[in-house]
Write a protein that holds these residues in place. Structure first.
Motif, PDB file in Angstrom:
ATOM      1  N   THR A 435      -7.554  -3.629  -9.233  1.00 35.66           N
ATOM      2  CA  THR A 435      -6.321  -3.622 -10.043  1.00 35.66           C
ATOM      3  C   THR A 435      -5.096  -3.638  -9.125  1.00 35.66           C
ATOM      4  O   THR A 435      -4.162  -4.409  -9.317  1.00 35.66           O
ATOM      5  N   SER A 463     -15.685  -7.504 -14.364  1.00 36.66           N
ATOM      6  CA  SER A 463     -15.535  -7.435 -15.829  1.00 36.66           C
ATOM      7  C   SER A 463     -14.677  -8.602 -16.324  1.00 36.66           C
ATOM      8  O   SER A 463     -13.989  -9.260 -15.531  1.00 36.66           O
ATOM      9  N   SER A 465     -11.920  -8.655 -18.152  1.00 39.00           N
ATOM     10  CA  SER A 465     -10.465  -8.501 -17.967  1.00 39.00           C
ATOM     11  C   SER A 465     -10.081  -8.747 -16.505  1.00 39.00           C
ATOM     12  O   SER A 465      -9.056  -9.371 -16.213  1.00 39.00           O
ATOM     13  N   GLU A 466     -10.932  -8.256 -15.545  1.00 41.05           N
ATOM     14  CA  GLU A 466     -10.630  -8.437 -14.111  1.00 41.05           C
ATOM     15  C   GLU A 466     -10.654  -9.918 -13.747  1.00 41.05           C
ATOM     16  O   GLU A 466      -9.755 -10.419 -13.060  1.00 41.05           O
ATOM     17  N   GLU A 468     -10.276 -12.535 -15.683  1.00 39.55           N
ATOM     18  CA  GLU A 468      -9.167 -13.285 -16.307  1.00 39.55           C
ATOM     19  C   GLU A 468      -7.848 -13.019 -15.590  1.00 39.55           C
ATOM     20  O   GLU A 468      -7.072 -13.931 -15.315  1.00 39.55           O
ATOM     21  N   SER A 469      -7.592 -11.733 -15.264  1.00 40.68           N
ATOM     22  CA  SER A 469      -6.312 -11.434 -14.607  1.00 40.68           C
ATOM     23  C   SER A 469      -6.309 -11.991 -13.166  1.00 40.68           C
ATOM     24  O   SER A 469      -5.265 -12.369 -12.646  1.00 40.68           O
ATOM     25  N   GLN A 576     -17.906 -14.101 -20.370  1.00 34.62           N
ATOM     26  CA  GLN A 576     -17.081 -14.559 -21.503  1.00 34.62           C
ATOM     27  C   GLN A 576     -17.978 -15.221 -22.561  1.00 34.62           C
ATOM     28  O   GLN A 576     -18.575 -16.274 -22.307  1.00 34.62           O
TER      29      GLN A 576
END
Length: 948
Positions: A435, A463, A465-466, A468-469, A576
């Motif tokens: 992060t 994960s 979210s990780e 994608e970001s 995904q």
């Protein structure tokens, strides 16, 4: 033969004075001209002129003068003129001087008396000294301390002459009386020094009778007391307990010189924990109280020695040592951190890391120019702390990640390497590190740091979210596509037509570069960007850092971006569920890759994309269009497995090194051990008991430093003459860092006495003889031990050669026996050392001396040849064992060593196996100085053949 000289004055050889001019000036009346003339005469004498005609002039015109300057110059003149004839008899004209010296010793002026007494200290002719002795002894009771202290020195030097004990039979008695009544500190010190050198028993008795008052004595006298203690304890270890009490008392002296000497003496005499602790505390106190950087460095060296022999005591003082970091000097900071890192324990790790963190924060605010380098050292220190004690990693990793965008590229690289290791070894910190890394990624300014950070993002974003970001962050840092507009390309094309090749950055350099695995590449053949100085751009959200770096032509980074995006898309397919989202991400990634290839092949940049990066980006495109499970496994798992394997090997290497260090030499099974419990303890203090226990323990564990074993000594004996020569000589050579001691045994094989036997030596290379040779007389068939000291000033192979000259009664001329040459081996000065790959490559690029040796050997196995070279030249192989595994017929390795003078020696070995089974290739040696490169090359040429 050269004569000994007690005086050294700089002499400008530009306009040498003429003896006649000097003579005229001395006979004139101008005082300043006379002084100048005397000075010129002294200069000429010091430079080998004889000037016999001046002696009578000086006796007539200078001797009667009352002027102090004249008298001082006259004494200097008398000090350096020849006072004896060829047969060693005193010249008759010296009687003229005797009367003058006696008058001076009874002169009403104190200065004249004092300098004359000082002059007598340098006289060796007993015929001149004998008539002056009553006057010298009278001066021992003079009211003025300046005269008394010089009179004591004169008595000491007369007593030390070959017949001195007959000239001054009761000198020790007289000086002992003077010592008991003397009040002047300097005269008292001279009196004690006289007893110490000429009558040690008396000095020891005086010390032990006045033991309670030692701490009140002057600094000069205390220093001599410490020297006496060291000498007495070396010859008689049994008595050291009573002397250690004196040293402990002197540790409270107000003089820093005395307490420094006390600490050194304590460490050399005692192993008792309380004594070592007192010494270590003293050093720490000096480290903080002294402002001179040289003193701090010397004290840190002493603490480093204590650390290796008494680590347990030093662990308690770790925070005191760390306070030396307040000094702004980089060498002091580096030495302090080196000492501290070896004293870290689970008990003190938190305190140490807290202090290091504070220091890192300070480097942000301070304006010092060296802050970047200091920060890099602190980051490396924190890194090694976190590897040894993983639990502290969580407290430091986020603080250090603020420095990923540091303008000092080296420290930013250290941070990113640290983060990469911690994220693997501490799985709990993975989420928070990722992060933080994604939040601060846009601040990173250096291409190499970006590459490593992208690898971390590609491997550890797991994960949804990780992932994608991560993709979003990279897209944001690349900015809008395409990377250039058509109008820019048109302008670039026009410019390139006008000045063809003018702006090309690729410079073909003939100097080969060493790659990370030890192989060679010429800079024009390899990707130029890999070796060019790191490109730095200002990171901002407006124009992404990756975009700016790509537009400078860094396509290696482009290839890393392509691989990272490919890994992220492959992982996105796993996490995904929506196929539409996956396809969207894939097409966006493909668009980015195509844009990078277009940029690489356009005329906007001064040079096109290199083939390696082009192939890698195309591979990523193919992979995204068509993925198989096998390929997915390689991309998503194999990289990480290789990294884990690398880390575990590194750890294994470190633990093996620690084990090797921990192996102590053991005592012989039949060595005598005193049992502490069976000893009488009457009248022994706690410290004495401790000291006895430690000595017994050391004797039991074989830790007492023994001389090297006798078999090894025999290897160092060199025969200097033949067995049939009239004089047989052999030398035992001891190399001790900065000096070489030759212990030469000379044996007279004849039946007659050899007179004026002299060992004459000369040197080649950076070796210098320390003392002039002496003459000896050797009885028939007797032997003599002659010691010669030679100073060494740099690491290179030196040669000592010479001859033995002597006279016999029945032959008029002198006989000369030529000696064998003694070759001083460079291996005595260099020892294996460790440095990082980056440091090795930096030094390789900087060092200008290279010696290239072609491989010529009978050994047919590459690894066997590498081990043979390592053993022959005493170096450490920096290339990891895993990189040398396997049979491919080719081997490249980097070797490193350091000399006792702090010079670095770098060796690169590149060999391959020919079809006929023989090895071919080159061994390249680089160093800062020519000596090491040439000497190591000679050594390798001599030893590489192998097989015998």
């Amino acid at each position: 033969m050269e004569k000994s000289c007690t005086l050294l004055i700089h002499f400008d050889k530009g306009t040498p004075a003429i003896a006649n001019e000097i003579k005229e000036a001395l006979e004139g009346n101008d005082v300043s001209a006379k002084v100048d003339a005397m000075k010129k005469a002294i200069m000429l004498l010091l430079n080998g002129e004889t000037l016999p005609q001046l002696f009578i002039t000086i006796v007539r015109y200078v001797l009667p003068s009352e002027d102090h300057t004249f008298q001082k110059l006259l004494l200097l003149y008398l000090e350096i003129i020849e006072k004896t004839d060829a047969k060693g008899r005193v010249l008759p004209e010296m009687i003229l001087i005797c009367q003058n010296l006696r008058n001076n010793l009874q002169h009403p002026n104190e200065y004249i008396r004092g300098v004359t007494l000082r002059f007598l200290c340098r006289l060796n002719e007993t015929e001149i000294i004998e008539p002056l002795i009553p006057s010298v002894l009278q001066n021992l009771e003079h009211r003025h301390p300046f005269i008394r202290r010089n009179a004591i020195l004169a008595v000491m030097s007369i007593y030390k002459l070959p017949q001195g004990d007959q000239l001054l039979v009761d000198a020790p008695d007289m000086i002992e009386k003077v010592l008991s009544t003397e009040q002047d500190p300097s005269a008292k010190r001279n009196a004690f020094l006289m007893l110490f050198t000429c009558a040690q028993e008396r000095a020891t008795n005086y010390l032990l009778t006045h033991v309670d008052r030692v701490s009140e004595w002057g600094e000069l006298l205390q220093m001599v007391v410490l020297e006496l203690i060291r000498k007495v304890c070396r010859t008689n270890r049994g008595e050291k307990a009573k002397y250690i009490k004196i040293i402990i008392a002197l540790l409270n002296s107000p003089s820093t010189a005395v307490i420094y000497e006390c600490a050194g003496t304590l460490v050399s005499l005692s192993s008792a924990p309380s004594a070592i602790k007192a010494a270590a505390n003293t050093y720490c106190q000096l480290l903080l109280s002294q402002s001179d950087n040289n003193v701090k460095l010397i004290v840190l060296d002493r603490l480093n020695e204590l650390k290796s022999s008494h680590r347990d005591v030093m662990v308690d003082l770790i925070m005191d040592v760390l306070r030396a970091l307040s000094s702004p000097n980089l060498d002091i900071q580096r030495k302090t951190l080196d000492i501290v890192l070896e004293l870290i324990t689970p008990r003190n790790i938190n305190e140490v890391v807290l202090l290091l963190k504070k220091e890192v924060v300070k480097t942000q605010t301070g304006e010092l120019e060296k802050n970047g380098e200091y920060r890099q050292m602190l980051i490396q220190a924190i890194h090694s702390c976190a590897i040894k004690f993983p639990e502290v990693a969580s407290t430091v990793v986020h603080l250090l990640m603020d420095f990923l965008g540091d303008s000092n590229v080296a420290s930013a690289i250290d941070v990113v390497v640290f983060v990469r290791e911690i994220i693997e070894t501490n799985p709990k910190l993975r989420v928070s590190i990722i992060t933080r890394l994604l939040d601060t990624f846009y601040q990173i300014r250096a291409a190499r740091v970006c590459s490593c950070a992208l690898w971390i993002i590609g491997e550890y974003c797991l994960s949804l979210s990780e992932v994608e970001s991560a993709i979003a962050t990279i897209k944001q840092c690349l900015g809008d596509l395409p990377f250039y507009s058509a109008s820019e390309e048109g302008e670039a094309t026009d410019a390139s037509k006008k000045t063809p090749q003018a702006s090309s950055i690729t410079i073909s350099s003939r100097r080969p570069a060493v790659l990370a695995d030890g192989t060679y590449a010429t800079q024009s053949a390899a990707s130029e960007t890999a070796f060019s100085p790191p490109t730095i751009v200002q990171g901002s959200l407006a124009s992404g850092n990756l975009r700016s770096l790509l537009l400078t032509g860094d396509f290696f980074l482009g290839a890393v971006v392509a691989c990272t995006l490919t890994k992220l898309v492959l992982r996105l397919e796993e996490v995904q569920p929506s196929k539409v989202e996956v396809n969207k991400a894939t097409t966006q990634t493909l668009l980015i890759l195509v844009s990078m290839l277009q940029l690489g092949q356009s005329h906007v940049l001064p040079h096109p994309i290199d083939n390696d990066s082009y192939d890698r980006i195309v591979l990523c495109m193919r992979l995204l269009c068509n993925t198989s499970d096998e390929i997915r496994k390689i991309w998503l798992q194999s990289c990480r497995q290789s990294f884990v394997k690398m880390l575990s090997e590194k750890q294994l290497r470190e633990t093996e090194e620690l084990k090797a260090k921990a192996q102590v030499s053991h005592a012989q099974p039949d060595d005598l051990i005193d049992f502490y419990h069976l000893k009488s303890r009457k009248g022994m203090s706690q410290l004495e008991l401790e000291d006895e226990v430690q000595d017994d323990l050391k004797r039991a564990t074989g830790e007492f430093v023994k001389d090297a074993d006798d078999a090894n000594k025999l290897n160092r004996i060199l025969q200097l003459t033949g067995f049939s020569d009239p004089v047989y000589a052999e030398a035992y050579v001891t190399v001790h860092h900065y000096d070489i001691v030759l212990d030469v045994t000379v044996i007279n094989r004849t039946k007659e006495t050899l007179q004026n036997l002299c060992l004459e030596l000369a040197t080649m290379g950076d070796l210098k003889l320390v003392e002039r040779p002496q003459n000896y007389t050797l009885a028939p068939e007797s032997s003599k031990q002659i010691k010669a000291n030679i100073k060494v000033s740099s690491t290179e192979t030196g040669v000592i050669f010479g001859n033995i000259v002597y006279e016999t009664s029945n032959v008029l001329e002198r006989t000369v026996v030529v000696l064998n040459d003694i070759h001083i081996d460079i291996m005595d000065y260099i020892s294996p050392a460790v440095c990082s790959d980056t440091a090795f490559r930096t030094m390789w690029a900087e060092f200008e001396w290279e010696n290239k040796v072609a491989v010529n050997t009978v050994i047919q196995d590459e690894k066997e040849f590498l081990n043979h070279i390592i053993k022959s030249i005493n170096m450490k192989c920096l290339t990891a064992p895993s990189a040398l595994d396997g049979e491919c017929g080719f081997l490249a390795a980097n070797l490193y060593a350091k000399s006792v003078f702090g010079e670095d020696a770098l060796v690169n070995l590149s060999i391959e196996k020919q079809a006929d089974g023989k090895l071919s290739g080159y061994i390249r040696i680089r160093s800062k100085t020519q000596g090491i490169a040439l000497s190591l090359g000679d050594k390798i040429t001599l030893k590489q053949k192998g097989g015998s």
